[in-house]
Design a protein around this motif. Sequence first.
Motif, PDB file in Angstrom:
ATOM      1  N   MET A   1       0.860  -1.198   0.000  1.00 50.01           N
ATOM      2  CA  MET A   1       0.000   0.000   0.000  1.00 50.01           C
ATOM      3  C   MET A   1       0.890   1.240   0.000  1.00 50.01           C
ATOM      4  SD  MET A   1      -3.015   0.992   2.648  1.00 50.01           S
ATOM      5  CE  MET A   1      -2.136   1.656   4.035  1.00 50.01           C
ATOM      6  N   LYS A   2       0.561   2.171  -0.879  1.00 48.21           N
ATOM      7  CA  LYS A   2       1.318   3.430  -0.910  1.00 48.21           C
ATOM      8  C   LYS A   2       0.642   4.431   0.030  1.00 48.21           C
ATOM      9  CE  LYS A   2       1.884   4.219  -5.473  1.00 48.21           C
ATOM     10  NZ  LYS A   2       1.999   5.108  -6.609  1.00 48.21           N
ATOM     11  N   VAL A   3       1.418   5.006   0.955  1.00 51.38           N
ATOM     12  CA  VAL A   3       0.859   5.991   1.889  1.00 51.38           C
ATOM     13  C   VAL A   3       1.512   7.335   1.617  1.00 51.38           C
ATOM     14  CG1 VAL A   3       0.577   6.615   4.317  1.00 51.38           C
ATOM     15  CG2 VAL A   3       0.507   4.209   3.646  1.00 51.38           C
ATOM     16  N   HIS A   4       0.684   8.344   1.387  1.00 51.05           N
ATOM     17  CA  HIS A   4       1.220   9.692   1.192  1.00 51.05           C
ATOM     18  C   HIS A   4       0.671  10.597   2.295  1.00 51.05           C
ATOM     19  CE1 HIS A   4       2.675  13.222  -0.997  1.00 51.05           C
ATOM     20  NE2 HIS A   4       1.565  13.791  -0.531  1.00 51.05           N
ATOM     21  N   VAL A   5       1.568  11.082   3.143  1.00 53.66           N
ATOM     22  CA  VAL A   5       1.154  12.040   4.183  1.00 53.66           C
ATOM     23  C   VAL A   5       1.474  13.436   3.648  1.00 53.66           C
ATOM     24  CG1 VAL A   5       1.428  12.754   6.581  1.00 53.66           C
ATOM     25  CG2 VAL A   5       1.732  10.343   5.967  1.00 53.66           C
ATOM     26  N   ALA A   6       0.428  14.241   3.499  1.00 54.39           N
ATOM     27  CA  ALA A   6       0.631  15.578   2.922  1.00 54.39           C
ATOM     28  C   ALA A   6       1.517  16.380   3.856  1.00 54.39           C
ATOM     29  CB  ALA A   6      -0.708  16.267   2.737  1.00 54.39           C
ATOM     30  N   ASN A   7       2.498  17.011   3.298  1.00 55.07           N
ATOM     31  CA  ASN A   7       3.426  17.775   4.120  1.00 55.07           C
ATOM     32  C   ASN A   7       3.488  19.172   3.514  1.00 55.07           C
ATOM     33  OD1 ASN A   7       5.369  18.546   5.836  1.00 55.07           O
ATOM     34  ND2 ASN A   7       7.032  17.373   4.894  1.00 55.07           N
ATOM     35  N   PRO A   9       2.623  23.435   4.513  1.00 58.06           N
ATOM     36  CA  PRO A   9       2.280  24.345   5.603  1.00 58.06           C
ATOM     37  C   PRO A   9       0.809  24.779   5.597  1.00 58.06           C
ATOM     38  CG  PRO A   9       3.931  25.320   4.118  1.00 58.06           C
ATOM     39  CD  PRO A   9       3.768  23.899   3.713  1.00 58.06           C
ATOM     40  N   LEU A  10       0.206  24.917   4.401  1.00 55.80           N
ATOM     41  CA  LEU A  10      -1.199  25.344   4.353  1.00 55.80           C
ATOM     42  C   LEU A  10      -2.107  24.257   4.917  1.00 55.80           C
ATOM     43  CD1 LEU A  10      -1.967  27.138   0.975  1.00 55.80           C
ATOM     44  CD2 LEU A  10      -2.116  28.028   3.312  1.00 55.80           C
ATOM     45  N   ILE A  11      -1.770  22.997   4.599  1.00 52.15           N
ATOM     46  CA  ILE A  11      -2.560  21.877   5.115  1.00 52.15           C
ATOM     47  C   ILE A  11      -2.403  21.813   6.635  1.00 52.15           C
ATOM     48  CG2 ILE A  11      -2.771  19.353   5.123  1.00 52.15           C
ATOM     49  CD1 ILE A  11      -2.310  19.376   2.138  1.00 52.15           C
ATOM     50  N   SER A  12      -1.182  21.960   7.127  1.00 51.77           N
ATOM     51  CA  SER A  12      -0.949  21.907   8.578  1.00 51.77           C
ATOM     52  C   SER A  12      -1.691  23.045   9.281  1.00 51.77           C
ATOM     53  CB  SER A  12       0.541  22.018   8.888  1.00 51.77           C
ATOM     54  OG  SER A  12       1.232  21.036   8.180  1.00 51.77           O
ATOM     55  N   HIS A  13      -1.699  24.212   8.671  1.00 50.73           N
ATOM     56  CA  HIS A  13      -2.402  25.361   9.260  1.00 50.73           C
ATOM     57  C   HIS A  13      -3.909  25.079   9.355  1.00 50.73           C
ATOM     58  CE1 HIS A  13      -3.716  29.537   9.805  1.00 50.73           C
ATOM     59  NE2 HIS A  13      -4.621  29.250   8.887  1.00 50.73           N
ATOM     60  N   LYS A  14      -4.468  24.602   8.254  1.00 54.60           N
ATOM     61  CA  LYS A  14      -5.923  24.339   8.249  1.00 54.60           C
ATOM     62  C   LYS A  14      -6.266  23.209   9.214  1.00 54.60           C
ATOM     63  CE  LYS A  14      -6.427  25.865   3.464  1.00 54.60           C
ATOM     64  NZ  LYS A  14      -7.143  27.125   3.658  1.00 54.60           N
ATOM     65  N   LEU A  15      -5.383  22.208   9.297  1.00 50.60           N
ATOM     66  CA  LEU A  15      -5.625  21.093  10.223  1.00 50.60           C
ATOM     67  C   LEU A  15      -5.624  21.572  11.678  1.00 50.60           C
ATOM     68  CD1 LEU A  15      -3.600  18.027   8.920  1.00 50.60           C
ATOM     69  CD2 LEU A  15      -6.055  18.192   9.312  1.00 50.60           C
ATOM     70  N   THR A  16      -4.767  22.517  11.981  1.00 57.25           N
ATOM     71  CA  THR A  16      -4.683  23.020  13.358  1.00 57.25           C
ATOM     72  C   THR A  16      -6.003  23.688  13.748  1.00 57.25           C
ATOM     73  OG1 THR A  16      -2.322  23.345  13.066  1.00 57.25           O
ATOM     74  CG2 THR A  16      -3.340  24.500  14.918  1.00 57.25           C
ATOM     75  N   VAL A  17      -6.566  24.471  12.834  1.00 57.03           N
ATOM     76  CA  VAL A  17      -7.857  25.125  13.134  1.00 57.03           C
ATOM     77  C   VAL A  17      -8.947  24.064  13.249  1.00 57.03           C
ATOM     78  CG1 VAL A  17      -9.491  26.914  12.415  1.00 57.03           C
ATOM     79  CG2 VAL A  17      -7.060  27.166  11.861  1.00 57.03           C
ATOM     80  N   LEU A  18      -8.885  23.054  12.384  1.00 60.47           N
ATOM     81  CA  LEU A  18      -9.883  21.978  12.395  1.00 60.47           C
ATOM     82  C   LEU A  18      -9.859  21.211  13.717  1.00 60.47           C
ATOM     83  CD1 LEU A  18     -11.715  20.874  10.009  1.00 60.47           C
ATOM     84  CD2 LEU A  18     -10.072  19.022   9.843  1.00 60.47           C
ATOM     85  N   ARG A  19      -8.668  20.973  14.243  1.00 58.45           N
ATOM     86  CA  ARG A  19      -8.532  20.194  15.486  1.00 58.45           C
ATOM     87  C   ARG A  19      -9.048  20.967  16.701  1.00 58.45           C
ATOM     88  NH1 ARG A  19      -4.722  15.984  14.998  1.00 58.45           N
ATOM     89  NH2 ARG A  19      -3.156  16.155  13.359  1.00 58.45           N
ATOM     90  N   ASP A  20      -8.978  22.281  16.645  1.00 54.43           N
ATOM     91  CA  ASP A  20      -9.318  23.116  17.809  1.00 54.43           C
ATOM     92  C   ASP A  20     -10.776  22.882  18.214  1.00 54.43           C
ATOM     93  OD1 ASP A  20      -9.915  25.192  19.586  1.00 54.43           O
ATOM     94  OD2 ASP A  20      -8.558  26.587  18.562  1.00 54.43           O
ATOM     95  N   VAL A 183      -4.037   8.671   0.906  1.00 55.35           N
ATOM     96  CA  VAL A 183      -3.548  10.048   0.966  1.00 55.35           C
ATOM     97  C   VAL A 183      -4.181  10.674   2.205  1.00 55.35           C
ATOM     98  CG1 VAL A 183      -3.550  12.303  -0.174  1.00 55.35           C
ATOM     99  CG2 VAL A 183      -3.247  10.225  -1.524  1.00 55.35           C
ATOM    100  N   THR A 184      -3.349  11.171   3.106  1.00 49.73           N
ATOM    101  CA  THR A 184      -3.877  11.675   4.373  1.00 49.73           C
ATOM    102  C   THR A 184      -3.238  13.017   4.725  1.00 49.73           C
ATOM    103  OG1 THR A 184      -4.323  11.061   6.679  1.00 49.73           O
ATOM    104  CG2 THR A 184      -2.200  10.379   5.806  1.00 49.73           C
ATOM    105  N   GLY A 185      -4.005  13.840   5.433  1.00 47.61           N
ATOM    106  CA  GLY A 185      -3.507  15.164   5.802  1.00 47.61           C
ATOM    107  C   GLY A 185      -2.455  15.091   6.887  1.00 47.61           C
ATOM    108  N   ALA A 186      -2.576  14.099   7.788  1.00 50.02           N
ATOM    109  CA  ALA A 186      -1.593  13.949   8.862  1.00 50.02           C
ATOM    110  C   ALA A 186      -1.644  12.537   9.409  1.00 50.02           C
ATOM    111  CB  ALA A 186      -1.881  14.945   9.992  1.00 50.02           C
ATOM    112  N   LEU A 187      -0.510  12.115   9.918  1.00 45.60           N
ATOM    113  CA  LEU A 187      -0.424  10.823  10.610  1.00 45.60           C
ATOM    114  C   LEU A 187      -0.318  11.151  12.098  1.00 45.60           C
ATOM    115  CD1 LEU A 187      -0.107   7.799  10.694  1.00 45.60           C
ATOM    116  CD2 LEU A 187       2.300   8.078  10.113  1.00 45.60           C
ATOM    117  N   ASP A 188      -1.368  10.820  12.857  1.00 41.96           N
ATOM    118  CA  ASP A 188      -1.396  11.169  14.281  1.00 41.96           C
ATOM    119  C   ASP A 188      -0.668  10.119  15.118  1.00 41.96           C
ATOM    120  OD1 ASP A 188      -2.614  13.524  13.753  1.00 41.96           O
ATOM    121  OD2 ASP A 188      -4.351  13.220  15.038  1.00 41.96           O
ATOM    122  N   GLU A 189      -0.702  10.316  16.451  1.00 42.65           N
ATOM    123  CA  GLU A 189       0.112   9.474  17.339  1.00 42.65           C
ATOM    124  C   GLU A 189      -0.406   8.056  17.487  1.00 42.65           C
ATOM    125  OE1 GLU A 189       0.845  13.137  20.250  1.00 42.65           O
ATOM    126  OE2 GLU A 189       0.573  11.220  21.294  1.00 42.65           O
TER     127      GLU A 189
END
Length: 212
Positions: A1-7, A9-20, A183-189
């Motif tokens: 399986m091919k895994v692509h974690v988007a890296n 800064p815009l994605i990380s910024h939007k994800l931070t607001v989404l998580r809040d 394809v995923t925006g982030a790989l969490d813990e």
Amino acid sequence: MKVHVANHPLISHKLTVLRDKNTDSPTFRHLVEELVTLLAYEATRDVRVEKVEIVTPVQPTTGVKLAEPRPVVVPILRAGLGMLEGMSRLVPTAEIGFLGMVRDEKTLQASTYANRLPEDLSGRQCFVLDPMLATGGTLVAAINFLIERGATEITAICILSAPEGIAVLEEAFKDSGVPINLVTGALDERLNENGYIVPGLGDAGDRLYGVV
Ligand code: URA
């Protein structure tokens, strides 16, 4: 399986607001749409195209268009529905099929309650939309459905993924013979004892549809 974690800064910024936890539902929905469009750009990198002859105002030239059969986009209800608009914006001519799946909060097992997919997916590239890859149970069941109907390539687009879910997908499809991509925006813990992604964003469906 091919895994692509988007890296990005815009994605990380939007994800931070989404998580809040203080982000309200309208903002959450809007951010999910934007994030999916960004992830879909990566997920469709190998979408099949065919040559087409056109004439510009200057001269004839050869370009490309999406090949037939068209790709199929499959949002997994309920939360995957919140990702459909962002995906359709990028691939408006894709066919859309629906799978309704729910996970039992005690056993964490996924079961299907609705299925509106083309009977025959032979030769089709499929894009499955599910915001949270947690235990992997829902995605494994959904991908099995698509493989049974003949899909030849399957890409899951997830906003957040847990390592446990990725491992489950890898194990489930290692001998399937069908290329599976994530394809995923982030790989969490990790997952917590209730099957929630940590740090995650809570229950994606509840936050999309204002249940919390
Ligand atoms: N589903 C969700 O909505 N959130 C999680 O953290 C895990 C599964």
